[in-house]
Enzyme design. Structure first.
Site, PDB file in Angstrom:
ATOM      1  N   SER A   1       0.848  -1.189   0.000  1.00  0.00           N
ATOM      2  CA  SER A   1       0.000   0.000   0.000  1.00  0.00           C
ATOM      3  C   SER A   1       0.885   1.240   0.000  1.00  0.00           C
ATOM      4  O   SER A   1       1.759   1.377   0.855  1.00  0.00           O
ATOM      5  CB  SER A   1      -0.901   0.001   1.241  1.00  0.00           C
ATOM      6  OG  SER A   1      -1.554   1.251   1.370  1.00  0.00           O
TER       7      SER A   1
ATOM      8  N   GLY B   1       4.138   4.035   3.429  1.00  0.00           N
ATOM      9  CA  GLY B   1       3.756   2.835   2.701  1.00  0.00           C
ATOM     10  C   GLY B   1       3.863   1.632   3.620  1.00  0.00           C
ATOM     11  O   GLY B   1       4.356   1.746   4.738  1.00  0.00           O
ATOM     12  N   LYS B   2       3.382   0.494   3.192  1.00  0.00           N
ATOM     13  CA  LYS B   2       3.557  -0.752   3.962  1.00  0.00           C
ATOM     14  C   LYS B   2       3.241  -1.915   3.057  1.00  0.00           C
ATOM     15  O   LYS B   2       2.421  -1.785   2.135  1.00  0.00           O
ATOM     16  CB  LYS B   2       2.596  -0.780   5.168  1.00  0.00           C
ATOM     17  CG  LYS B   2       3.066  -1.668   6.293  1.00  0.00           C
ATOM     18  CD  LYS B   2       4.114  -0.951   7.143  1.00  0.00           C
ATOM     19  CE  LYS B   2       4.524  -1.749   8.347  1.00  0.00           C
ATOM     20  NZ  LYS B   2       5.297  -0.915   9.299  1.00  0.00           N
ATOM     21  N   GLY B   3       3.864  -3.062   3.323  1.00  0.00           N
ATOM     22  CA  GLY B   3       3.585  -4.240   2.514  1.00  0.00           C
ATOM     23  C   GLY B   3       3.526  -5.479   3.372  1.00  0.00           C
ATOM     24  O   GLY B   3       3.901  -5.454   4.550  1.00  0.00           O
TER      25      GLY B   3
END
Ligand code: NAD
Length: 418
Positions: A60, A105-107
Site C-alpha cells: 500500500s 507505505g507498507k507491505g
C-alpha cells in the site's frame, strides 16, 4: 487481550478525531484517509518437494506528498489488505510528526515463515521483489523490515532489484546488514526513541525518571532495548513479558541479564531474578510509573484499560491500544505517548540509512544517536505545543494534528493539475 478491531477503521477514527482541530478542508481530510494505491498480487513458488504454492501479497502506497513512500514488509498469516492500508497510513503520519522528507507505505505477504525453508523464503521474497520492482526505487518507494522480516530479506530484495535494474542502488530499501549498506544504530533505534520520548514526557509532567518503575510488554527488538536504555537512564525495570508470560521483581532486575536468559531459553519466563511469575495481562496492569507496550497491536482493549495503573505509556508497538482503550485511559489521565512518535526512531534511522546510501558516506553510531535525539525531542516539543494550544485531552490527537497539517500543507502547496 483484544477487541475485534479493524485497524484501518482505527486509523480513520484517529484522523477524524484530529480533523476538528485542523485548518484543513473536509475534502482534503477525505483524501488523507485513504491510500493512493494498493498493489495486490499473487506469488507462486516451487516448494522443496516440487509442489507449487500460491501466496497473496500487498503493497500500500498511502501518501507521497512529502517524499517517497516508506514502510516495512511484514510476513504473517494475519496480513490483510486493511491491515496493510492502516499500517501505511500510520507510516505517513509517523514520518510527518518527526518531520523527515518521506511519505508512508507498507507491505506484507500472507505467510507464516516458520512453515518454510530458507530457500523457499528466498524464492518468495525475490518473487515479491520482482512484483514490487516497477513501484519501488530510492526516489519512489523505499521498503524496510517489519514483523518476521529482517536484514536477510532486505538484502535479498536489494539484490533482486539491483540485478534486474543492472544498477547499484542501496537506498531502494533500508534495514540492511551493515556490510550491505545498513546504518549503525538502526537495531537500537526504536527502543531508543521510545525512551527518549518517555524521558521528555516525565520532564514535561514534572515526574522524576530516576527510580521510576517500568513494565515492558514484549521483549523483542523494541522492548528489550527500551528496557536496557531506560535502566541506563536511572529508572527501575520491575516487570517484562513475552509471548510465554511475564517476570516481576519489586526491586528491579538487570534487563541485560533477562535478555541473556531469553536468548538461552527462548523466554524471559524462569529468569532467576524474578520473584513472581505474571501473566501478560498482569504486566500490563501493574502499578508502575511507565508502561512500555512493545508486542503487537490491540494488546490493551477497553476492559483491560480499566485495570491499567501506569501514569505514562510510551507505545513502542504499533497500535497497542484500541481506540476504546484510548478513551478509557484519557478518562484516567494516563499520558500516552503515541506510537507514531514513540517508535519513530526506527523509521528515522532508516531515513539516515537512506541518506548515507545516497551520499555513499557512512556515519559513526554517535552521530546517528545525536541526530535521532534532536529529531525525537523536536517532535515531542511540537506535540506538546499543539496539545496545550488546543487544550487537548489526548496527546495522540495532538500528534495527528501536527502530522496531518504537515501532509495537507505539502499537498496544497503542490497546487493542482488543470
Ligand atoms: P519482535 O518480534 O522482535 O518482538 C516481539 C516481542 O513481543 C517478542 O518478545 C514476543 O515474544 C512478544 N510477544 C508477542 N505476543 C505477545 C503477547 N501477547 N504478550 C507479550 N509479549 C508478546 O518485534 P519488534 O521488532 O520488537 O516489534 C514489536 C512491536 O514494535 C511491533 O508492534 C512493531 O510493529 C513495533 N515496531 C518495531 C520497530 C522496529 O524497528 N523493530 C519499529 C517500529 C515499530
Amino acid at each position: 487481550m483484544s477487541d475485534e478491531v479493524n485497524p484501518f477503521e482505527s486509523l480513520q477514527s484517529q484522523i477524524d478525531d484530529a480533523a476538528a482541530y485542523l485548518d484543513v478542508g473536509d475534502d482534503v481530510i477525505e483524501r488523507l484517509k485513504h491510500p493512493e494505491r494498493v498493489l495486490e498480487t499473487n506469488l507462486t513458488i516451487e516448494r522443496d518437494d516440487g509442489d507449487l504454492e500460491r501466496f497473496t501479497a500487498f503493497r500500500s502506497q498511502f501518501n507521497g506528498d512529502r517524499g517517497p513512500y516508506k514502510g516495512g514488509i511484514r510476513y504473517h498469516p494475519q496480513v490483510s489488505r486493511d491491515e496493510v492500508k492502516a499500517l501505511s497510513g500510520w507510516m505517513t503520519y509517523k514520518t510527518a510528526i518527526v518531520d523527515i522528507p518521506l511519505g508512508g507505505g507498507k507491505g506484507g505477504i500472507v505467510v507464516d515463515p516458520d512453515d518454510y525453508s530458507e530457500a523457499e523464503l528466498e524464492q518468495l521474497t525475490r518473487s515479491f521483489a520482482k512484483e514490487l520492482r516497477p513501484l519501488i526505487g530510492e526516489d519512489r518507494d523505499v521498503p524496510a523490515p517489519d514483523v518476521n522480516t529482517g536484514q536477510r530479506e532486505m538484502n535479498w530484495i536489494k539484490d533482486t532489484y539491483e540485478t534486474i535494474e543492472n544498477t547499484t542502488e542501496p537506498g531502494v530499501i533500508t534495514g540492511k546488514a551493515l556490510d550491505s549498506g545498513g546504518s549503525e544504530g538502526r537495531v537500537e533505534a526504536t527502543g531508543r526513541s521510545t525512551v527518549i520520548a518517555a524521558r521528555e514526557a516525565f520532564d514535561y509532567l514534572d515526574k522524576d525518571l530516576e527510580g521510576a518503575t517500568v513494565a515492558v510488554q514484549g521483549y523483542g527488538n523494541a522492548g528489550w532495548i527500551a528496557a536496557k536504555l531506560i535502566d541506563e537512564m536511572g529508572a527501575t525495570v520491575v516487570a517484562a513479558s513475552d509471548s510465554s508470560g511475564g517476570i516481576y521483581n519489586a526491586d528491579g532486575f538487570d534487563p541485560v541479564a533477562a535478555k541473556e536468559h531469553k536468548n538461552e531459553t527462548g523466554s524471559v519466563v524462569g529468569f532467576e531474578d524474578s520473584e513472581a511469575a505474571l501473566t501478560n495481562d498482569d504486566v500490563l496492569t501493574l502499578d508502575v510509573d511507565l508502561l512500555i507496550p512493545a508486542a503487537l497491536e490491540n494488546a490493551i482493549d477497553a476492559d483491560l484499560a480499566e485495570a491499567v495503573d501506569a501514569d505514562v505509556i510510551s507505545e513502542a508497538a504499533n497500535g497497542p491500544l484500541t481506540p476504546a482503550a484510548d478513551e478509557v485511559l484519557e478518562g484516567k489521565d494516563v499520558f500516552v505517548i503515541p506510537d507514531i512518535l514513540a517508535n519513530a526512531g526506527g523509521v528515522t534511522v532508516s531515513y539516515f540509512e537512506w541518506v548515507q546510501n545516497r551520499q555513499r558516506f557512512y556515519w559513526a553510531e554517535e552521530r546517528v544517536n545525536e541526530e535521532l535525539e534532536t529529531i525525537i525531542v523536536d517532535a515531542f516539543d511540537a506535540l506538546v505545543e499543539t496539545y496545550e494550544r488546543h487544550d487537548l485531552e489526548n496527546p495522540r490527537t495532538a500528534a495527528y494534528v501536527v502530522a496531518i497539517q504537515r501532509v495537507a500543507d505539502a499537498f496544497e502547496e503542490a497546487g493542482s493539475w488543470p
